[in-house]
Scaffold this motif. Structure first.
Motif, PDB file in Angstrom:
ATOM      1  N   THR A 339      -2.246  -4.573  23.028  1.00  0.00           N
ATOM      2  CA  THR A 339      -2.188  -3.574  24.104  1.00  0.00           C
ATOM      3  C   THR A 339      -0.757  -3.082  24.306  1.00  0.00           C
ATOM      4  O   THR A 339      -0.533  -1.887  24.458  1.00  0.00           O
ATOM      5  CB  THR A 339      -2.736  -4.124  25.435  1.00  0.00           C
ATOM      6  N   TYR A 340       0.215  -4.010  24.282  1.00  0.00           N
ATOM      7  CA  TYR A 340       1.608  -3.599  24.507  1.00  0.00           C
ATOM      8  C   TYR A 340       2.182  -2.834  23.310  1.00  0.00           C
ATOM      9  O   TYR A 340       3.234  -2.232  23.416  1.00  0.00           O
ATOM     10  CB  TYR A 340       2.483  -4.814  24.836  1.00  0.00           C
ATOM     11  N   ALA A 341       1.494  -2.900  22.174  1.00  0.00           N
ATOM     12  CA  ALA A 341       1.971  -2.142  21.015  1.00  0.00           C
ATOM     13  C   ALA A 341       1.171  -0.852  20.841  1.00  0.00           C
ATOM     14  O   ALA A 341       1.434  -0.082  19.920  1.00  0.00           O
ATOM     15  CB  ALA A 341       1.861  -2.990  19.750  1.00  0.00           C
ATOM     16  N   GLY A 342       0.203  -0.615  21.713  1.00  0.00           N
ATOM     17  CA  GLY A 342      -0.619   0.594  21.577  1.00  0.00           C
ATOM     18  C   GLY A 342      -1.490   0.561  20.334  1.00  0.00           C
ATOM     19  O   GLY A 342      -1.634   1.555  19.627  1.00  0.00           O
ATOM     20  N   ILE A 343      -2.061  -0.629  20.050  1.00  0.00           N
ATOM     21  CA  ILE A 343      -2.964  -0.763  18.898  1.00  0.00           C
ATOM     22  C   ILE A 343      -4.294  -1.336  19.402  1.00  0.00           C
ATOM     23  O   ILE A 343      -4.438  -2.549  19.528  1.00  0.00           O
ATOM     24  CB  ILE A 343      -2.364  -1.712  17.827  1.00  0.00           C
ATOM     25  N   PRO A 344      -5.257  -0.492  19.712  1.00  0.00           N
ATOM     26  CA  PRO A 344      -6.540  -1.013  20.191  1.00  0.00           C
ATOM     27  C   PRO A 344      -7.189  -1.862  19.093  1.00  0.00           C
ATOM     28  O   PRO A 344      -7.254  -1.412  17.948  1.00  0.00           O
ATOM     29  CB  PRO A 344      -7.371   0.241  20.456  1.00  0.00           C
ATOM     30  N   LEU A 345      -7.662  -3.043  19.422  1.00  0.00           N
ATOM     31  CA  LEU A 345      -8.184  -3.926  18.367  1.00  0.00           C
ATOM     32  C   LEU A 345      -9.503  -3.423  17.798  1.00  0.00           C
ATOM     33  O   LEU A 345      -9.822  -3.663  16.638  1.00  0.00           O
ATOM     34  CB  LEU A 345      -8.325  -5.356  18.897  1.00  0.00           C
ATOM     35  N   THR A 346     -10.260  -2.770  18.645  1.00  0.00           N
ATOM     36  CA  THR A 346     -11.463  -2.121  18.109  1.00  0.00           C
ATOM     37  C   THR A 346     -11.378  -0.633  18.421  1.00  0.00           C
ATOM     38  O   THR A 346     -10.638  -0.227  19.330  1.00  0.00           O
ATOM     39  CB  THR A 346     -12.761  -2.672  18.727  1.00  0.00           C
ATOM     40  N   HIS A 347     -12.131   0.144  17.662  1.00  0.00           N
ATOM     41  CA  HIS A 347     -12.101   1.595  17.863  1.00  0.00           C
ATOM     42  C   HIS A 347     -13.368   2.139  17.224  1.00  0.00           C
ATOM     43  O   HIS A 347     -13.757   1.688  16.145  1.00  0.00           O
ATOM     44  CB  HIS A 347     -10.848   2.171  17.185  1.00  0.00           C
ATOM     45  N   ARG A 348     -13.994   3.084  17.900  1.00  0.00           N
ATOM     46  CA  ARG A 348     -15.268   3.619  17.424  1.00  0.00           C
ATOM     47  C   ARG A 348     -15.210   4.020  15.942  1.00  0.00           C
ATOM     48  O   ARG A 348     -16.127   3.781  15.188  1.00  0.00           O
ATOM     49  CB  ARG A 348     -15.659   4.815  18.282  1.00  0.00           C
ATOM     50  N   GLN A 418      10.443  -6.965  22.747  1.00  0.00           N
ATOM     51  CA  GLN A 418       9.294  -6.768  21.844  1.00  0.00           C
ATOM     52  C   GLN A 418       9.683  -5.788  20.720  1.00  0.00           C
ATOM     53  O   GLN A 418      10.349  -4.784  20.980  1.00  0.00           O
ATOM     54  CB  GLN A 418       8.106  -6.190  22.627  1.00  0.00           C
ATOM     55  N   LYS A 419       9.278  -6.122  19.505  1.00  0.00           N
ATOM     56  CA  LYS A 419       9.510  -5.194  18.393  1.00  0.00           C
ATOM     57  C   LYS A 419       8.216  -5.045  17.600  1.00  0.00           C
ATOM     58  O   LYS A 419       7.473  -6.011  17.433  1.00  0.00           O
ATOM     59  CB  LYS A 419      10.618  -5.712  17.486  1.00  0.00           C
ATOM     60  N   VAL A 420       7.988  -3.815  17.130  1.00  0.00           N
ATOM     61  CA  VAL A 420       6.778  -3.544  16.346  1.00  0.00           C
ATOM     62  C   VAL A 420       7.206  -2.973  15.003  1.00  0.00           C
ATOM     63  O   VAL A 420       7.996  -2.033  14.954  1.00  0.00           O
ATOM     64  CB  VAL A 420       5.866  -2.527  17.074  1.00  0.00           C
ATOM     65  N   LEU A 451      -3.066   3.957  15.029  1.00  0.00           N
ATOM     66  CA  LEU A 451      -3.054   4.504  16.393  1.00  0.00           C
ATOM     67  C   LEU A 451      -1.737   4.227  17.122  1.00  0.00           C
ATOM     68  O   LEU A 451      -1.401   4.887  18.101  1.00  0.00           O
ATOM     69  CB  LEU A 451      -4.225   3.919  17.202  1.00  0.00           C
ATOM     70  N   HIS A 452      -1.018   3.249  16.624  1.00  0.00           N
ATOM     71  CA  HIS A 452       0.246   2.870  17.257  1.00  0.00           C
ATOM     72  C   HIS A 452       1.195   4.058  17.405  1.00  0.00           C
ATOM     73  O   HIS A 452       1.837   4.245  18.436  1.00  0.00           O
ATOM     74  CB  HIS A 452       0.908   1.753  16.439  1.00  0.00           C
ATOM     75  N   ASP A 453       1.245   4.873  16.354  1.00  0.00           N
ATOM     76  CA  ASP A 453       2.103   6.060  16.354  1.00  0.00           C
ATOM     77  C   ASP A 453       1.940   6.882  17.615  1.00  0.00           C
ATOM     78  O   ASP A 453       2.904   7.308  18.242  1.00  0.00           O
ATOM     79  CB  ASP A 453       1.643   6.948  15.186  1.00  0.00           C
ATOM     80  N   ASN A 454       0.689   7.088  17.961  1.00  0.00           N
ATOM     81  CA  ASN A 454       0.356   7.977  19.061  1.00  0.00           C
ATOM     82  C   ASN A 454       0.312   7.240  20.404  1.00  0.00           C
ATOM     83  O   ASN A 454       0.649   7.801  21.443  1.00  0.00           O
ATOM     84  CB  ASN A 454      -1.021   8.594  18.752  1.00  0.00           C
ATOM     85  N   LEU A 455      -0.093   5.984  20.392  1.00  0.00           N
ATOM     86  CA  LEU A 455      -0.383   5.291  21.657  1.00  0.00           C
ATOM     87  C   LEU A 455       0.708   4.319  22.103  1.00  0.00           C
ATOM     88  O   LEU A 455       0.594   3.709  23.161  1.00  0.00           O
ATOM     89  CB  LEU A 455      -1.707   4.516  21.543  1.00  0.00           C
ATOM     90  N   SER A 456       1.738   4.174  21.309  1.00  0.00           N
ATOM     91  CA  SER A 456       2.806   3.249  21.674  1.00  0.00           C
ATOM     92  C   SER A 456       3.397   3.646  23.026  1.00  0.00           C
ATOM     93  O   SER A 456       3.675   4.820  23.266  1.00  0.00           O
ATOM     94  CB  SER A 456       3.862   3.307  20.577  1.00  0.00           C
ATOM     95  N   TRP A 457       3.546   2.711  23.934  1.00  0.00           N
ATOM     96  CA  TRP A 457       4.009   3.065  25.288  1.00  0.00           C
ATOM     97  C   TRP A 457       5.036   2.087  25.837  1.00  0.00           C
ATOM     98  O   TRP A 457       5.778   2.399  26.757  1.00  0.00           O
ATOM     99  CB  TRP A 457       2.816   3.114  26.258  1.00  0.00           C
ATOM    100  N   PHE A 458       5.126   0.893  25.272  1.00  0.00           N
ATOM    101  CA  PHE A 458       5.971  -0.140  25.897  1.00  0.00           C
ATOM    102  C   PHE A 458       7.233  -0.348  25.072  1.00  0.00           C
ATOM    103  O   PHE A 458       7.161  -0.466  23.853  1.00  0.00           O
ATOM    104  CB  PHE A 458       5.190  -1.450  25.996  1.00  0.00           C
ATOM    105  N   GLY A 459       8.378  -0.432  25.734  1.00  0.00           N
ATOM    106  CA  GLY A 459       9.634  -0.649  25.030  1.00  0.00           C
ATOM    107  C   GLY A 459       9.997   0.601  24.244  1.00  0.00           C
ATOM    108  O   GLY A 459       9.267   1.594  24.245  1.00  0.00           O
ATOM    109  N   ASP A 460      11.123   0.571  23.558  1.00  0.00           N
ATOM    110  CA  ASP A 460      11.484   1.789  22.863  1.00  0.00           C
ATOM    111  C   ASP A 460      11.823   1.569  21.390  1.00  0.00           C
ATOM    112  O   ASP A 460      12.250   2.458  20.699  1.00  0.00           O
ATOM    113  CB  ASP A 460      12.648   2.497  23.558  1.00  0.00           C
ATOM    114  N   GLU A 461      11.593   0.352  20.909  1.00  0.00           N
ATOM    115  CA  GLU A 461      11.988   0.098  19.533  1.00  0.00           C
ATOM    116  C   GLU A 461      10.789   0.098  18.584  1.00  0.00           C
ATOM    117  O   GLU A 461       9.980  -0.805  18.581  1.00  0.00           O
ATOM    118  CB  GLU A 461      12.711  -1.235  19.431  1.00  0.00           C
ATOM    119  N   VAL A 462      10.666   1.113  17.828  1.00  0.00           N
ATOM    120  CA  VAL A 462       9.634   1.190  16.804  1.00  0.00           C
ATOM    121  C   VAL A 462      10.379   1.214  15.484  1.00  0.00           C
ATOM    122  O   VAL A 462      11.185   2.089  15.226  1.00  0.00           O
ATOM    123  CB  VAL A 462       8.792   2.466  16.985  1.00  0.00           C
TER     124      VAL A 462
END
Ligand code: SAH
Length: 475
Positions: A339-348, A418-420, A451-462
């Motif tokens: 969730t903190y990385a903006g990566i939903p574990l499941t997705h339709r 946190q780092k992703v 999805l991380h690309d689009n949904l990342s929201w926490f911290g600023d280090e990608v």
């Protein structure tokens, strides 16, 4: 901590208040409520202040401030709008070692007045160290609405039973357990609803009924979540604040640990890879031993205690010794990091199921069922897999998982560092070799990583975006 909160006994102490206007009046009211004998010195004393002083045996002197007025004073308050006078008073007070407060001028204060919630004898002081008084007042307003008005009565009734309770329970621990159940249960509710006599009667009955010899200990197996203290459950927090002893792991963050009861004994029983601080049997023994001494033992684990936490084994030992326990779930790393990385574990579109898998490999090979892990349309989350990432990656590819499957490492999830790191199954080990993200870290494999690309929201280090364009655009 810039200021140490202390409570000052001012009953019949002499206090000097310089100033005779409205600001001085507000301070005088507080001082009188605390039983101080107030001397006001000012060229003018407003009527209301004069009335207050008359009612509380205070003294008012009309005239000029002079350092000799400081003699015999326990505190000094300067409430004038003359800056140079305030500075002089500050200087004199410091010379005489007398605590001084200059209203609205923290630089000249050796103590500050907190915002006060008064449920005497229970008093709460809130301070921002002079930096944001409005914030302290807002917080006070919240507490005012949250703490019942009759909270003070609860303290008074406790005080009247104190000696009796002390006689009945020899150990501090037993007394604390008794008081906690009184002050949080039915008896407290009676007091809050104004039925003080009924509460007294109930308290007496409870005291007569209680058996000091058999107040058994208990173990709370608590999931402390991934690190961010705001992700604790209310129940975890409540039980952590009742602990006599806390046995905690390396994964428990300092911020979470800090929320345990101040007086609790904190015992580190962490296990780091290749460095077993306390062996599992040792932890089991500690749990049993402390609980058998009648203590409330918190066993605090990172994430969720039943997910790669050996929580089950500890409970089996407790069960064998007939020690009562409770288990509090925590947010497991897979949920928190994703969730903190903006990566939903499941997705339709990408994944209809998710697997939590240990990345630890015995003898560098694995008893993991890789055939199952390579199925499409699922997300695979590896715990404890940072150091085996190259093997995991090649095994998955060997078993048919496409090398361009998106994959990510989330390091120190939910913490401020946190780092992703994102890439593909084939590229991630090489990227990690350069990036050297640190443990604890989680590996997520599956299309959802795009999805991380689009949904990342926490911290600023990608750290790296190495995704294959076709997977990113797939809908
Ligand atoms: N009971 C824990 C897991 C313990 S196993 C839970 O439910 O989360 C330890 C592994 O958890 C680590 O090796 C790492 O893979 C993962 N982990 C725990 N906390 C983490 C965090 N804050 N960030 C990333 N990974 C974490």
């Amino acid at each position: 901590m810039d200021y140490l909160p202390l409570f000052f006994k001012l009953t019949q102490q002499n206090v000097l208040l310089v100033g005779g206007g409205n600001v001085a009046l507000r301070k005088a009211r507080l001082l009188c409520r605390a039983g101080a004998t107030v001397t006001v010195i000012s060229h003018q004393v407003c009527d209301e202040l004069q009335n207050l002083l008359d009612a509380h045996a205070g003294i008012s002197i009309v005239g000029e401030y002079h350092a000799s007025l400081l003699e015999g004073k326990a505190l000094v308050i300067a409430a004038t709008d003359d800056n140079s006078l305030n500075e002089r008073i500050h200087y004199d007070a410091v010379q005489h070692n007398i605590p001084i407060n200059v209203v609205d001028n923290p630089a000249l204060c050796t103590f500050v007045f907190p915002a006060i919630v008064d449920r005497s004898p229970v008093v709460i002081g809130i301070s921002s160290g002079g930096s944001a008084p409005v914030l302290a007042r807002l917080l006070r307003a919240r507490l005012e609405t949250w703490i019942p008005k009759s909270y003070g009565n609860l303290a008074s009734i406790a005080s009247s039973f104190r000696e009796q309770v002390k006689k009945r329970f020899q150990s501090v621990n037993q007394r604390r357990v008794f008081w906690e159940s009184v002050l949080q249960g039915q008896i407290a509710e009676k007091i809050f609803s104004g039925r003080t006599e009924e509460a007294s009667k109930l308290l007496q009955e409870k005291l007569d009924r209680s058996d000091p010899e058999h107040s058994a200990g208990e173990v709370y197996l608590i999931g402390g979540g991934p690190g961010d203290p705001e992700l604790l459950t209310f129940k975890a927090l409540r039980l952590m604040q009742q602990a006599d002893v806390v046995l905690y792991d390396a994964l428990v963050s300092a911020d979470v640990l800090d929320l345990c009861r101040r007086d609790a004994d904190l015992i580190f029983v962490g296990k780091k890879r290749d460095n077993h601080a306390v062996p599992q049997e040792g932890i089991n023994d500690l749990l049993v031993r402390h609980a058998q001494q009648g203590k409330r033992v918190v066993r605090l684990k990172g994430g969720d205690p039943f997910i790669f936490g050996r929580g089950g084994e500890e409970l089996e030992t407790l069960k064998a010794h007939n020690i009562p326990f409770q288990v509090v779930p925590g947010i497991t790393a897979a949920s928190a990091c994703s969730t903190y990385a903006g990566i939903p574990l499941t997705h339709r579109h990408y994944a209809q199921s998710v697997r939590f898998v240990t990345g630890q490999l015995k003898n560098r090979t694995s008893d993991l069922n890789f055939e199952e892990l390579v199925h499409p349309n699922q997300t695979v989350v590896f715990y404890m897999g940072l150091h085996t990432l190259p093997q995991l990656s090649s095994k998955l590819i060997e078993h048919g998982k496409p090398g361009d499957t998106p994959a990510a490492i989330v390091s120190r999830g939910t913490s401020s560092d946190q780092k992703v790191l994102t890439g593909t199954l084939a590229t991630l080990p090489g990227l990690q070799e350069k990036a050297k993200l640190e443990a604890p870290a989680l590996i997520i494999v599956g299309e959802v990583v795009t999805l991380h690309d689009n949904l990342s929201w926490f911290g600023d280090e990608v750290l790296a975006q190495n995704l294959i364009p076709e997977t990113a655009s797939k809908t």
